[in-house]
Design an enzyme around this catalytic site. Structure first.
Site, PDB file in Angstrom:
ATOM      1  CB  CYS A  69      -0.920  -0.033   1.218  1.00 36.52           C
ATOM      2  SG  CYS A  69      -1.787   1.499   1.500  1.00 36.52           S
ATOM      3  CG  ASP A 125      12.416 -14.486   1.794  1.00 42.36           C
ATOM      4  OD1 ASP A 125      11.962 -15.433   1.143  1.00 42.36           O
ATOM      5  OD2 ASP A 125      12.460 -13.318   1.392  1.00 42.36           O
TER       6      ASP A 125
HETATM    7  P1  ATP Z   1       8.007  -9.017   2.505  1.00 39.14           P
HETATM    8  O1  ATP Z   1       9.000  -9.641   3.436  1.00 39.14           O
HETATM    9  O2  ATP Z   1       7.077  -9.977   1.909  1.00 39.14           O
HETATM   10  O3  ATP Z   1       8.603  -8.066   1.490  1.00 39.14           O
HETATM   11  P2  ATP Z   1       7.247  -6.640   3.922  1.00 39.14           P
HETATM   12  O4  ATP Z   1       6.304  -6.382   5.046  1.00 39.14           O
HETATM   13  O5  ATP Z   1       8.671  -6.307   4.177  1.00 39.14           O
HETATM   14  O6  ATP Z   1       7.047  -8.133   3.469  1.00 39.14           O
HETATM   15  P3  ATP Z   1       6.886  -4.338   2.195  1.00 39.14           P
HETATM   16  O7  ATP Z   1       6.417  -4.262   0.788  1.00 39.14           O
HETATM   17  O8  ATP Z   1       8.187  -3.772   2.552  1.00 39.14           O
HETATM   18  O9  ATP Z   1       6.720  -5.848   2.611  1.00 39.14           O
HETATM   19  O10 ATP Z   1       5.790  -3.594   3.122  1.00 39.14           O
HETATM   20  C1  ATP Z   1       4.416  -3.886   3.039  1.00 39.14           C
HETATM   21  C2  ATP Z   1       3.612  -2.615   3.270  1.00 39.14           C
HETATM   22  O11 ATP Z   1       3.942  -2.059   4.556  1.00 39.14           O
HETATM   23  C3  ATP Z   1       3.934  -1.498   2.281  1.00 39.14           C
HETATM   24  O12 ATP Z   1       3.220  -1.625   1.071  1.00 39.14           O
HETATM   25  C4  ATP Z   1       3.495  -0.275   3.050  1.00 39.14           C
HETATM   26  O13 ATP Z   1       2.108  -0.118   3.006  1.00 39.14           O
HETATM   27  C5  ATP Z   1       3.883  -0.635   4.478  1.00 39.14           C
HETATM   28  N1  ATP Z   1       5.204  -0.058   4.784  1.00 39.14           N
HETATM   29  C6  ATP Z   1       6.420  -0.602   4.535  1.00 39.14           C
HETATM   30  N2  ATP Z   1       7.403   0.215   4.948  1.00 39.14           N
HETATM   31  C7  ATP Z   1       6.810   1.319   5.442  1.00 39.14           C
HETATM   32  C8  ATP Z   1       7.267   2.541   6.020  1.00 39.14           C
HETATM   33  N3  ATP Z   1       8.566   2.793   6.152  1.00 39.14           N
HETATM   34  N4  ATP Z   1       6.340   3.442   6.414  1.00 39.14           N
HETATM   35  C9  ATP Z   1       5.034   3.189   6.286  1.00 39.14           C
HETATM   36  N5  ATP Z   1       4.538   2.060   5.758  1.00 39.14           N
HETATM   37  C10 ATP Z   1       5.388   1.141   5.330  1.00 39.14           C
END
Ligand code: ATP
Length: 784
Positions: A98, A175
């Site tokens: 998002c 992972d």
């Molecule tokens: P994966 O390990 O599958 O990549 P993840 O949680 O690290 O999972 P991301 O795409 O980094 O996946 O984050 C998912 C969502 O979390 C983003 O699309 C965003 O909505 C929110 N998000 C990530 N980082 C931030 C941030 N620094 N500030 C606000 N929202 C964030």
């Protein structure tokens, strides 16, 4: 059981509810980032535990997007809305990336939507990005509330009432790339998918003498690649954290051709998708293929696993892990104060612990930084003890030094399998043989247990003899339940004849009992005055001195998969209850943990005596449940849980009492529980624990070198077990006091602490013990 029930554990329910009532609280649960198997189990546990403590729980659909959009994306969950999702992969509440949530404007909308439902407790299941976002949201919360008040969207009262946002994270990521937890939700299931593919590929590759380059997920983390390589005995592995040394191209080709020369018909190379060289340049699967083809001319194929790894049903481990974490997350939310930092529920060896969320995120980012800066040793260290251990074991077993470079000890070390077969026994033998040879010993295999030992079925076993053994089920050496007792004379003779200096016994309760008997007979047979080590291997998980034994994980997975199928068989029919009998002798581990992982309504075990009143209340409970939308019931029964309340009895009782509401079927799972191919966990566990056993044997033999030492003290006959994340050698003499020999179980069993969890998640008004630290007593001896 209610709070006043005299059978409830003393005071615990009252104490629990007093301190941790969720009345008047609202919890929002969302899944975010990439999906992972087991997320549904976590959602289920949050919902049911939340409802259990009296809170309202809301699903937030489509991750942060649903929070920003609000409306129907935030909906109250009820107990039944998470029914039948335990076995479903992915996430039923949807996940999304998002962009809007990355902006303050988006987070303002999200806060407004939460406040409309009074949600001030947030449970986020996702990767480090999702958890970082949650932490930022929490920090901004009061500012967001003030802005909403200024805009007239909420009143001053609401600003005060909802002043704090509590955040708890659970790491859902296949992972295993998150620092601070030994396992993330989904990793074990992803390993199952990878190993299934490798097993399938091995048969075809063998037919054609092919080389397979297999690319697995892990852009920044090599965990999946490393553990898969260990689990299948891959020829070579490429990881982001540990790039190959310069000149690897030639080394790898030499290794592959050496293996072919040893009549190995296939080569497996595993590559993490983010693999790099020491200059941070990507090493791709195509590049490796081109190299093998151009240098060696081997028929080489690339398989990129991709999203298959996220797919399928969650493994037993992931279901249990996620259930435990979900319950723990709710407790953490209820205990949170305005000063508590956002935390992440994670797994540290055998404990579910809460760690400050941002410290873990920081550590995770530090690994990436170390890799970017080419500080690869730091990267491996930061990944944790278990990662470094896996890497060392892999290197030790994959590469054989030339004979003339191994100093010989002139010691003969024998390996034997005892008792019923357990998955992982062969991995354990392979590892023992290779580590033993690398340590300079001559390794001897004893065939057909102590029976074969007495008859002299003993042969030297070499490095290549055990090639390909990790993935094989059963016992290649052959195993029997016969104890050494009546053959001691013959066994002593064989030990003399073959000059056996140490013995590794891989097996279950019989193996432990054999070691006890042999230790006692040392006075009569001086040949037995050698180091003896037992590696526990039995599906029953009933060996004293260890929290987990080899084979139990495979068996649990078979039980859980079978329960899924059995439950599915009734779809479309009327309401039905299945009574399923599991193995384990008097040990209820499989019934209990199988029940937890399969979402059973009850699990009868010997360790928790039950009477007709319990049976009656269980039947009534199920009848009540069946009056709702619930269609199927599952009751597990350990084979020896009661002499008279047999599987038939329970089946007939449920059939009679359920008349008009549900019908009943029974299944005795039997020997299928010994499993086919070992699970990834059992392959690795067998490999690592046996390597440790050989280290112990080598150290003992070193003590004796040149002195012809006779081993007579208790500490030279040990069970090698896992206790609270540590590997421990315990003398059988000490363990005897901890053993119920009549029922062949340890007097204390850690997993009994998880009994209430299953009951709570099955809607019983069970009580819940909370440890002094306020945390649940969890045990999961995952990492060796
Ligand atoms: P994966 O390990 O599958 O990549 P993840 O949680 O690290 O999972 P991301 O795409 O980094 O996946 O984050 C998912 C969502 O979390 C983003 O699309 C965003 O909505 C929110 N998000 C990530 N980082 C931030 C941030 N620094 N500030 C606000 N929202 C964030």
């Amino acid at each position: 059981m209610d709070a006043d029930d005299s059978r409830a554990p003393k005071g615990s329910l009252r104490k629990f509810l007093e301190h941790l009532s969720g009345a008047g609280k609202a919890i929002g649960v969302l899944t975010s980032g990439g999906d992972a198997q087991g997320m549904n189990a976590a959602v289920r546990a949050v919902v049911r535990m939340g409802i259990y403590v009296g809170a309202k729980v809301y699903f937030i659909y489509e991750g942060y997007q649903g929070m920003v959009d609000g409306g129907a994306n935030i909906a109250e969950a009820d107990w039944e809305s998470v029914s039948s999702i335990l076995q479903v992969g992915g996430t039923i509440i949807g996940s999304a990336r998002c962009q809007a949530f990355r902006t303050r404007e988006g987070r303002l909308k999200a806060a407004c939507n939460l406040l409309q439902r009074g949600i001030t407790n947030l449970c986020v299941i996702g990767g480090d990005g999702s958890l970082t976002g949650a932490n930022l949201f929490r920090k901004e919360w009061s500012g967001l509330l003030e802005e909403l008040a200024r805009n007239g969207q909420i009143d001053k009262e609401a600003v005060q009432k909802y002043a704090y946002l509590n955040v708890v994270g659970m790491v859902g990521s296949i992972d295993n790339d998150f620092c601070g937890t030994d396992m993330t939700i989904g990793t074990d299931s992803a390993l199952h998918r990878i190993i299934e593919v490798i097993d399938a590929i091995m048969t075809t590759a063998q037919s054609h003498q092919r080389t397979f380059v297999l690319e697995v997920m892990g852009r920044h983390c090599g965990y999946l690649a490393l553990v898969s390589a260990l689990a299948c005995g891959a020829d070579w592995v490429f990881l982001p954290e540990s790039p190959p040394e310069q000149g690897w191209e030639e080394q790898m080709c030499v290794k592959l051709s050496e293996n072919r020369a040893r009549k190995k018909r296939l080569n497996i190379i595993i590559v993490a998708e983010g693999a790099i060289d020491t200059q941070n340049k990507p090493i791709t699967s195509e590049k490796i293929k081109e190299l093998v083809v151009s240098q060696l001319g081997y028929d080489t194929r690339v398989t990129i696993l991709g999203h298959v790894q996220r797919g399928g049903t969650p493994s037993a481990f992931d279901r249990i892990l996620a259930s435990r974490m979900g319950v723990e997350a709710v407790i953490a939310l209820l205990e949170a104060t305005p000063d508590t930092p956002a935390c992440v529920v994670s797994l540290n060896g055998n404990h579910a612990v809460r760690l400050p969320l941002m410290e873990c995120v920081q550590m995770t980012q530090d690994v990436q930084k170390a890799m970017d800066e080419r500080r690869f040793q730091d990267a491996v260290r930061l990944r944790g003890r278990s990662f470094a251990g896996n890497l060392n074991t892999y290197k030790r077993l994959a590469i054989k030094l030339p004979d003339d470079q191994i100093p010989k000890t002139n010691c003969n070390v024998a390996v034997i399998n005892v008792g019923a077969p357990a998955a992982g026994m062969n991995a354990a033998v392979r590892s023992a043989v290779r580590v033993g040879i690398a340590d300079g010993h001559r390794m001897l295999a004893i065939y057909d247990g102590f029976d074969g030992f007495a008859k002299g079925q003993i042969k030297e076993i070499g490095w290549t003899d055990v090639g390909g053994w990790t993935g094989q089920g059963g016992s290649i050496l052959g195993t029997k339940r016969i104890l050494p007792g009546k053959y001691l004379e013959e066994i002593a003779t064989q030990m003399r004849t073959h000059s056996i200096n140490a013995l590794l016994i891989i097996g279950g309760f019989e193996a432990y009992k054999s070691a006890c008997d042999m230790a006692e007979a040392r006075g009569r047979h001086q040949e037995l005055c050698i180091p003896l080590c037992v590696v526990p291997a039995t599906i029953s998980n009933n060996v004293p001195g260890t929290e987990i034994s080899l084979g139990a994980d495979t068996s649990l997975n078979v039980i859980v998969q079978t329960c899924d199928r059995i439950k599915q068989s009734a779809s479309g029919t009327k309401r039905r209850v299945f009574i399923i009998e599991t193995m384990g002798g008097y040990c209820g581990y499989l019934a209990n943990m199988g029940g937890l992982a399969a979402g059973a309504d009850a699990a009868y075990i010997f360790e928790e005596p039950f009477d007709i009143r319990d049976l009656q209340s269980n039947v009534e409970h199920l009848t009540e449940k069946m009056k709702t939308t619930i269609q199927r019931g599952l009751v597990l029964r350990n084979e020896s849980c009661s002499e008279n309340y047999t599987t038939d009895f329970i089946y007939q009782l449920y059939s009679e009492e359920g008349k008009g509401v549900f019908d009943c079927r029974k299944n005795v799972l039997g020997h299928m529980q010994q499993g086919g191919a070992p699970s990834p966990f059992d392959r690795n566990f067998g490999t690592k624990i046996s390597a440790r056993a050989m280290e112990w044997i080598t150290a003992k033999l070193k003590e004796a070198r040149g002195r012809g030492k006779k081993f007579t003290t208790d500490d030279s006959v040990c069970v090698l077990g896992i206790s609270k994340r540590n590997v421990i050698f315990q003398p059988v003499a000490e363990l005897k006091q901890q053993t119920d020999f009549e029922h062949r179980i340890p007097k204390e069993q850690w997993w009994l602490k998880l009994r209430p969890l299953m009951k709570i998640l099955a809607k019983y008004k069970a009580s819940y013990d909370v440890s002094d630290s306020g945390q649940l007593e969890h045990v999961q001896p995952w990492s060796v």
